[in-house]
Design a protein around this motif. Structure first.
Motif, short mmCIF file in Angstrom:
data_model
loop_
_atom_site.label_atom_id
_atom_site.label_comp_id
_atom_site.label_asym_id
_atom_site.label_seq_id
_atom_site.Cartn_x
_atom_site.Cartn_y
_atom_site.Cartn_z
N LYS A 133 8.82 -41.62 31.50
CA LYS A 133 7.36 -41.49 31.38
C LYS A 133 6.79 -42.52 30.40
O LYS A 133 5.58 -42.60 30.24
CB LYS A 133 6.99 -40.08 30.90
CG LYS A 133 7.31 -39.00 31.91
CD LYS A 133 6.73 -37.65 31.55
CE LYS A 133 7.09 -37.20 30.17
NZ LYS A 133 6.67 -35.84 29.84
N ASP A 135 7.35 -42.45 27.17
CA ASP A 135 7.06 -41.73 25.93
C ASP A 135 8.20 -41.94 24.92
O ASP A 135 9.10 -41.11 24.82
CB ASP A 135 6.86 -40.26 26.24
CG ASP A 135 6.34 -39.47 25.06
OD1 ASP A 135 6.22 -40.04 23.96
OD2 ASP A 135 6.06 -38.27 25.25
N LYS A 172 9.23 -47.94 33.81
CA LYS A 172 7.87 -48.16 34.32
C LYS A 172 7.89 -49.12 35.51
O LYS A 172 7.26 -48.88 36.54
CB LYS A 172 7.00 -48.72 33.20
CG LYS A 172 5.56 -48.96 33.59
CD LYS A 172 4.79 -49.53 32.41
CE LYS A 172 3.41 -49.99 32.83
NZ LYS A 172 2.72 -50.69 31.75
#
Length: 190
Positions: A133, A135, A172
């Motif tokens: 994600k 994060d 990503k």
């Protein structure tokens, strides 16, 4: 003259040892590269293309065990390379791991890594999910529950940050690539 000749012979002997050692070390590096990467990569390709599944298991297991070995070696780097005969032992060990005859990777996986990885699986999955994600903070917090992150950062804060950022960026890009591929597939259907 005799004294000079003896001194010269001693000097030549001292100089030739490091050269011979360097040459032998280079030979083992090339051989280890072949055994550790080239042969297994080609055998993995052959396994992917074959209908049999036992060879897939052999080579997937090899890559897991080899990766663990590389992680250990990178942590113990400054210690293991000083051990006399280390390169020879590493070369023999990789031969044992990669050999379809001995199936060393499967043996080592079953006896050492399988239980350890099962135990660590929830943590690795949690960190991987956070990185997927993008994060990094959640990944760092999760990692901090199980590892002394401050100590890890002392040994390579830049490397730690770069690794975490690279993992997030790779995740990503992979998501974007999958989305683009799916969008391209859907456009062809329309």
């Amino acid at each position: 003259f005799v004294r000079h000749a003896c001194h010269t012979a001693q000097l030549e002997a001292r100089l030739s040892r490091p050269l011979a050692h360097k040459m032998l070390s280079a030979i083992f590096r090339v051989y280890t590269f072949f055994l550790g990467f080239l042969y297994p990569a080609y055998a993995s390709y052959k396994a992917i293309e074959s209908d049999a599944t036992d060879d897939d298991t052999q080579w997937l297991t090899y890559w897991v065990v080899y990766s663990m070995m590389m992680i250990f070696e990178s942590v113990a780097d400054s210690f293991v390379f000083w051990i006399p005969g280390y390169r020879f032992a590493k070369c023999a060990f990789i031969f044992w791991l990669a050999s379809p005859r001995f199936k060393g990777a499967i043996v080592l996986y079953e006896k050492v890594f399988k239980d350890a990885l099962r135990h660590a699986e929830p943590v690795i999955d949690s960190i991987s999910h956070a990185l997927a994600k993008g994060d990094i903070n959640t990944a760092r917090k999760e990692l901090g529950k199980h590892v002394d992150v401050d100590k890890l950062q002392k040994f390579g804060s830049d490397a730690f940050e770069k690794t975490m950022s690279a993992a997030a960026e790779a995740s990503k890009r992979a998501k974007e690539g999958i989305a683009a591929a799916n969008a391209g597939g859907n456009a062809k259907k329309d």
